[in-house]
Design an enzyme around this catalytic site. Structure first.
Site, PDB file in Angstrom:
ATOM      1  N   PRO A 187       3.546 -45.929 -36.629  1.00  0.00           N
ATOM      2  CA  PRO A 187       4.775 -46.330 -36.685  1.00  0.00           C
ATOM      3  C   PRO A 187       5.266 -46.438 -38.385  1.00  0.00           C
ATOM      4  O   PRO A 187       4.079 -46.533 -39.121  1.00  0.00           O
ATOM      5  CB  PRO A 187       4.845 -47.690 -36.206  1.00  0.00           C
ATOM      6  CG  PRO A 187       3.265 -48.152 -36.218  1.00  0.00           C
ATOM      7  CD  PRO A 187       2.533 -46.668 -35.846  1.00  0.00           C
ATOM      8  N   ASN A 188       6.363 -46.018 -38.597  1.00  0.00           N
ATOM      9  CA  ASN A 188       6.888 -45.971 -40.074  1.00  0.00           C
ATOM     10  C   ASN A 188       6.524 -44.960 -40.722  1.00  0.00           C
ATOM     11  O   ASN A 188       7.156 -44.704 -42.088  1.00  0.00           O
ATOM     12  CB  ASN A 188       6.717 -47.599 -40.628  1.00  0.00           C
ATOM     13  CG  ASN A 188       7.260 -48.699 -39.921  1.00  0.00           C
ATOM     14  OD1 ASN A 188       8.371 -48.452 -39.608  1.00  0.00           O
ATOM     15  ND2 ASN A 188       6.625 -49.663 -39.495  1.00  0.00           N
ATOM     16  N   ARG A 238       9.658 -44.993 -48.143  1.00  0.00           N
ATOM     17  CA  ARG A 238       9.368 -46.314 -47.636  1.00  0.00           C
ATOM     18  C   ARG A 238       8.245 -46.689 -48.903  1.00  0.00           C
ATOM     19  O   ARG A 238       7.180 -46.165 -49.091  1.00  0.00           O
ATOM     20  CB  ARG A 238       8.513 -46.245 -46.413  1.00  0.00           C
ATOM     21  CG  ARG A 238       7.655 -47.367 -45.888  1.00  0.00           C
ATOM     22  CD  ARG A 238       6.643 -46.845 -45.017  1.00  0.00           C
ATOM     23  NE  ARG A 238       5.854 -48.042 -44.360  1.00  0.00           N
ATOM     24  CZ  ARG A 238       4.785 -47.852 -43.833  1.00  0.00           C
ATOM     25  NH1 ARG A 238       4.241 -46.884 -43.562  1.00  0.00           N
ATOM     26  NH2 ARG A 238       4.185 -49.055 -43.599  1.00  0.00           N
ATOM     27  N   TYR A 261       3.125 -45.850 -51.152  1.00  0.00           N
ATOM     28  CA  TYR A 261       2.773 -44.829 -50.398  1.00  0.00           C
ATOM     29  C   TYR A 261       3.231 -43.243 -50.853  1.00  0.00           C
ATOM     30  O   TYR A 261       2.923 -42.232 -50.294  1.00  0.00           O
ATOM     31  CB  TYR A 261       3.791 -44.821 -48.826  1.00  0.00           C
ATOM     32  CG  TYR A 261       3.207 -45.870 -47.970  1.00  0.00           C
ATOM     33  CD1 TYR A 261       1.747 -45.934 -47.766  1.00  0.00           C
ATOM     34  CD2 TYR A 261       4.008 -47.156 -47.683  1.00  0.00           C
ATOM     35  CE1 TYR A 261       1.093 -47.204 -46.950  1.00  0.00           C
ATOM     36  CE2 TYR A 261       3.429 -48.236 -47.068  1.00  0.00           C
ATOM     37  CZ  TYR A 261       2.046 -48.271 -46.610  1.00  0.00           C
ATOM     38  OH  TYR A 261       1.655 -49.380 -45.995  1.00  0.00           O
ATOM     39  N   ASN A 300      -3.623 -41.417 -38.456  1.00  0.00           N
ATOM     40  CA  ASN A 300      -3.209 -42.550 -39.266  1.00  0.00           C
ATOM     41  C   ASN A 300      -2.292 -43.363 -38.504  1.00  0.00           C
ATOM     42  O   ASN A 300      -1.041 -43.095 -38.264  1.00  0.00           O
ATOM     43  CB  ASN A 300      -2.294 -42.106 -40.513  1.00  0.00           C
ATOM     44  CG  ASN A 300      -1.890 -43.019 -41.193  1.00  0.00           C
ATOM     45  OD1 ASN A 300      -1.984 -44.426 -40.959  1.00  0.00           O
ATOM     46  ND2 ASN A 300      -1.508 -42.936 -42.496  1.00  0.00           N
ATOM     47  N   ALA A 316       0.216 -49.650 -38.745  1.00  0.00           N
ATOM     48  CA  ALA A 316      -0.060 -50.853 -38.425  1.00  0.00           C
ATOM     49  C   ALA A 316      -0.830 -50.949 -37.225  1.00  0.00           C
ATOM     50  O   ALA A 316      -1.652 -52.126 -37.025  1.00  0.00           O
ATOM     51  CB  ALA A 316       1.309 -51.607 -38.587  1.00  0.00           C
ATOM     52  N   HIS A 347      -4.524 -52.001 -36.929  1.00  0.00           N
ATOM     53  CA  HIS A 347      -4.972 -53.311 -37.128  1.00  0.00           C
ATOM     54  C   HIS A 347      -4.880 -54.152 -35.965  1.00  0.00           C
ATOM     55  O   HIS A 347      -5.263 -55.358 -35.741  1.00  0.00           O
ATOM     56  CB  HIS A 347      -4.489 -54.069 -38.481  1.00  0.00           C
ATOM     57  CG  HIS A 347      -4.242 -52.931 -39.560  1.00  0.00           C
ATOM     58  ND1 HIS A 347      -5.406 -52.638 -40.163  1.00  0.00           N
ATOM     59  CD2 HIS A 347      -3.142 -52.330 -40.167  1.00  0.00           C
ATOM     60  CE1 HIS A 347      -4.616 -51.837 -41.059  1.00  0.00           C
ATOM     61  NE2 HIS A 347      -3.526 -51.896 -41.102  1.00  0.00           N
ATOM     62  N   ASP A 380      -8.912 -47.920 -26.982  1.00  0.00           N
ATOM     63  CA  ASP A 380      -9.332 -47.706 -25.611  1.00  0.00           C
ATOM     64  C   ASP A 380      -9.127 -45.980 -25.205  1.00  0.00           C
ATOM     65  O   ASP A 380      -9.763 -45.329 -24.555  1.00  0.00           O
ATOM     66  CB  ASP A 380      -8.672 -48.522 -24.400  1.00  0.00           C
ATOM     67  CG  ASP A 380      -9.356 -49.938 -24.588  1.00  0.00           C
ATOM     68  OD1 ASP A 380     -10.493 -49.937 -25.155  1.00  0.00           O
ATOM     69  OD2 ASP A 380      -8.694 -50.524 -23.793  1.00  0.00           O
ATOM     70  N   GLU A 436     -10.064 -41.434 -38.863  1.00  0.00           N
ATOM     71  CA  GLU A 436      -9.079 -42.604 -39.139  1.00  0.00           C
ATOM     72  C   GLU A 436      -8.662 -42.199 -40.676  1.00  0.00           C
ATOM     73  O   GLU A 436      -9.770 -42.151 -41.363  1.00  0.00           O
ATOM     74  CB  GLU A 436      -9.337 -43.840 -38.810  1.00  0.00           C
ATOM     75  CG  GLU A 436      -8.525 -44.922 -39.624  1.00  0.00           C
ATOM     76  CD  GLU A 436      -9.347 -46.299 -39.270  1.00  0.00           C
ATOM     77  OE1 GLU A 436     -10.087 -46.778 -38.494  1.00  0.00           O
ATOM     78  OE2 GLU A 436      -8.692 -47.285 -40.452  1.00  0.00           O
ATOM     79  N   HIS A 440      -5.753 -42.980 -43.998  1.00  0.00           N
ATOM     80  CA  HIS A 440      -4.628 -43.909 -44.680  1.00  0.00           C
ATOM     81  C   HIS A 440      -4.396 -43.371 -45.789  1.00  0.00           C
ATOM     82  O   HIS A 440      -5.455 -43.079 -46.758  1.00  0.00           O
ATOM     83  CB  HIS A 440      -5.193 -45.547 -44.604  1.00  0.00           C
ATOM     84  CG  HIS A 440      -5.551 -46.023 -43.265  1.00  0.00           C
ATOM     85  ND1 HIS A 440      -4.576 -46.478 -42.417  1.00  0.00           N
ATOM     86  CD2 HIS A 440      -6.653 -46.256 -42.735  1.00  0.00           C
ATOM     87  CE1 HIS A 440      -5.330 -46.756 -41.174  1.00  0.00           C
ATOM     88  NE2 HIS A 440      -6.481 -46.776 -41.661  1.00  0.00           N
ATOM     89  N   SER A 481      -3.015 -45.507 -48.209  1.00  0.00           N
ATOM     90  CA  SER A 481      -3.362 -46.559 -49.170  1.00  0.00           C
ATOM     91  C   SER A 481      -4.717 -46.953 -48.863  1.00  0.00           C
ATOM     92  O   SER A 481      -5.325 -46.730 -47.853  1.00  0.00           O
ATOM     93  CB  SER A 481      -2.533 -47.904 -49.009  1.00  0.00           C
ATOM     94  OG  SER A 481      -2.491 -48.314 -47.776  1.00  0.00           O
ATOM     95  N   ARG A 529      -5.872 -54.469 -49.788  1.00  0.00           N
ATOM     96  CA  ARG A 529      -4.620 -54.976 -49.485  1.00  0.00           C
ATOM     97  C   ARG A 529      -4.762 -56.319 -48.578  1.00  0.00           C
ATOM     98  O   ARG A 529      -5.661 -57.155 -48.892  1.00  0.00           O
ATOM     99  CB  ARG A 529      -3.775 -54.021 -48.758  1.00  0.00           C
ATOM    100  CG  ARG A 529      -3.603 -52.631 -49.497  1.00  0.00           C
ATOM    101  CD  ARG A 529      -2.650 -51.639 -48.915  1.00  0.00           C
ATOM    102  NE  ARG A 529      -1.371 -52.174 -48.610  1.00  0.00           N
ATOM    103  CZ  ARG A 529      -0.503 -51.528 -47.681  1.00  0.00           C
ATOM    104  NH1 ARG A 529      -0.720 -50.414 -47.329  1.00  0.00           N
ATOM    105  NH2 ARG A 529       0.847 -52.217 -47.730  1.00  0.00           N
ATOM    106  N   ARG A 571      -4.809 -56.143 -43.090  1.00  0.00           N
ATOM    107  CA  ARG A 571      -5.073 -54.675 -43.052  1.00  0.00           C
ATOM    108  C   ARG A 571      -6.640 -54.305 -43.327  1.00  0.00           C
ATOM    109  O   ARG A 571      -6.861 -53.125 -43.319  1.00  0.00           O
ATOM    110  CB  ARG A 571      -4.246 -54.147 -44.118  1.00  0.00           C
ATOM    111  CG  ARG A 571      -2.721 -54.140 -43.977  1.00  0.00           C
ATOM    112  CD  ARG A 571      -2.121 -53.287 -44.957  1.00  0.00           C
ATOM    113  NE  ARG A 571      -0.866 -53.914 -45.364  1.00  0.00           N
ATOM    114  CZ  ARG A 571       0.334 -53.622 -44.603  1.00  0.00           C
ATOM    115  NH1 ARG A 571       0.333 -52.983 -43.637  1.00  0.00           N
ATOM    116  NH2 ARG A 571       1.358 -54.425 -44.942  1.00  0.00           N
TER     117      ARG A 571
HETATM  118  C1  DQA Z   1      -1.168 -47.154 -43.679  1.00  0.00           C
HETATM  119  C2  DQA Z   1      -1.784 -48.342 -43.969  1.00  0.00           C
HETATM  120  C3  DQA Z   1      -1.468 -49.544 -42.779  1.00  0.00           C
HETATM  121  O1  DQA Z   1      -1.794 -50.891 -42.884  1.00  0.00           O
HETATM  122  C4  DQA Z   1       0.188 -49.762 -42.776  1.00  0.00           C
HETATM  123  O2  DQA Z   1       0.461 -50.406 -41.711  1.00  0.00           O
HETATM  124  C5  DQA Z   1       0.913 -48.285 -42.530  1.00  0.00           C
HETATM  125  C6  DQA Z   1       0.228 -47.262 -43.413  1.00  0.00           C
HETATM  126  C7  DQA Z   1      -1.703 -46.312 -44.642  1.00  0.00           C
HETATM  127  O3  DQA Z   1      -1.561 -44.952 -44.432  1.00  0.00           O
HETATM  128  O4  DQA Z   1      -1.947 -46.762 -45.801  1.00  0.00           O
HETATM  129  O5  DQA Z   1       1.800 -48.259 -42.016  1.00  0.00           O
HETATM  130  O6  DQA Z   1      -1.829 -46.587 -42.408  1.00  0.00           O
END
Ligand code: DQA
Length: 147
Positions: free
Chosen positions: A9-10, A17, A22, A73, A76, A79, A86, A97, A99, A101, A106, A110
Site C-alpha cells: 500500500p501507498n 509521497r 521516500y 516491500n 505498512a 507491520h 501466512d 523483505e 524497505h 527507509s 523510525r 515500524r
Molecule cells: C516502507 C516502510 C513502511 O513502514 C511504510 O509503511 C511504507 C514504506 C519503506 O519502504 O520504507 O509504506 O515499507
C-alpha cells in the site's frame, strides 16, 4: 529464472509521497530499472503493486510454482499482516523483505515486522537501492543453494 516484485500500500505514490523519507523516484521507474538489472542477470522480473491486503495474498498464492523468488516491500502491511505472512509461509517461495527507509530508525510500530523472521534476508534504509540490493541478495542466496 523468474522473480516477482511485490509492492504494498501507498508505494504507488512514490515520488510524490513524503519525499524527505521516500525520495523523488516513482515506483514505475524503480520497477523498470529493476527489470533491466534483473534481465542482465538472466532473470525475468514481474512486478505487482496493490493497496489491498487480499490482492497481495492472492498474488503470492498464484506465484506458487511460477516464480523462483519474491522481493517484497509490503509497506505498512509489513507491520500488521498475518495474512501476508501466512501466504509467504504457505507457498514456501523464498523471499527478501525490503524497505526504502530504515524502519528500525523510525516509529516503534515500524520496528516490528511480521515477515522478517521467515525471509532469506531483509534490506532496509537504502532508498531505491534497497530494491537492487534485495535482487543481488536473492541471487547470491539461490546461487549458494546450487553448490
Ligand atoms: C516502507 C516502510 C513502511 O513502514 C511504510 O509503511 C511504507 C514504506 C519503506 O519502504 O520504507 O509504506 O515499507
Amino acid at each position: 529464472m523468474n522473480f516477482l516484485l511485490i509492492n504494498g500500500p501507498n508505494l504507488n505514490l512514490l515520488g510524490d509521497r513524503e519525499p524527505s523519507i521516500y525520495g523523488l523516484i516513482s515506483l514505475e521507474k524503480i520497477e523498470s530499472n529493476l527489470k533491466q538489472k534483473a534481465l542482465q542477470e538472466g532473470v525475468q522480473l514481474e512486478s505487482f503493486q496493490s493497496n489491498s491486503e487480499g490482492a497481495i495474498v492472492d498474488c503470492i498464492q498464484q506465484a506458487k510454482g511460477q516464480v523462483n523468488a519474491i522481493l517484497i516491500n509490503a509497506g505498512a502491511y509489513t507491520h500488521t499482516s498475518v495474512a501476508i505472512r501466512d501466504a509467504l509461509l504457505g507457498t514456501k517461495i523464498p523471499y527478501v523483505e525490503l524497505h526504502l527507509s530504515n524502519t528500525y530508525a523510525r516509529e516503534s510500530f515500524r520496528q516490528k515486522s511480521l515477515l522478517a523472521d521467515l525471509a532469506i534476508g531483509v534490506v532496509s534504509g537504502f532508498g531505491p537501492k534497497s530494491y537492487e540490493l534485495a535482487l543481488d541478495g536473492m541471487l547470491a542466496f539461490l546461487k549458494s543453494q546450487k553448490t
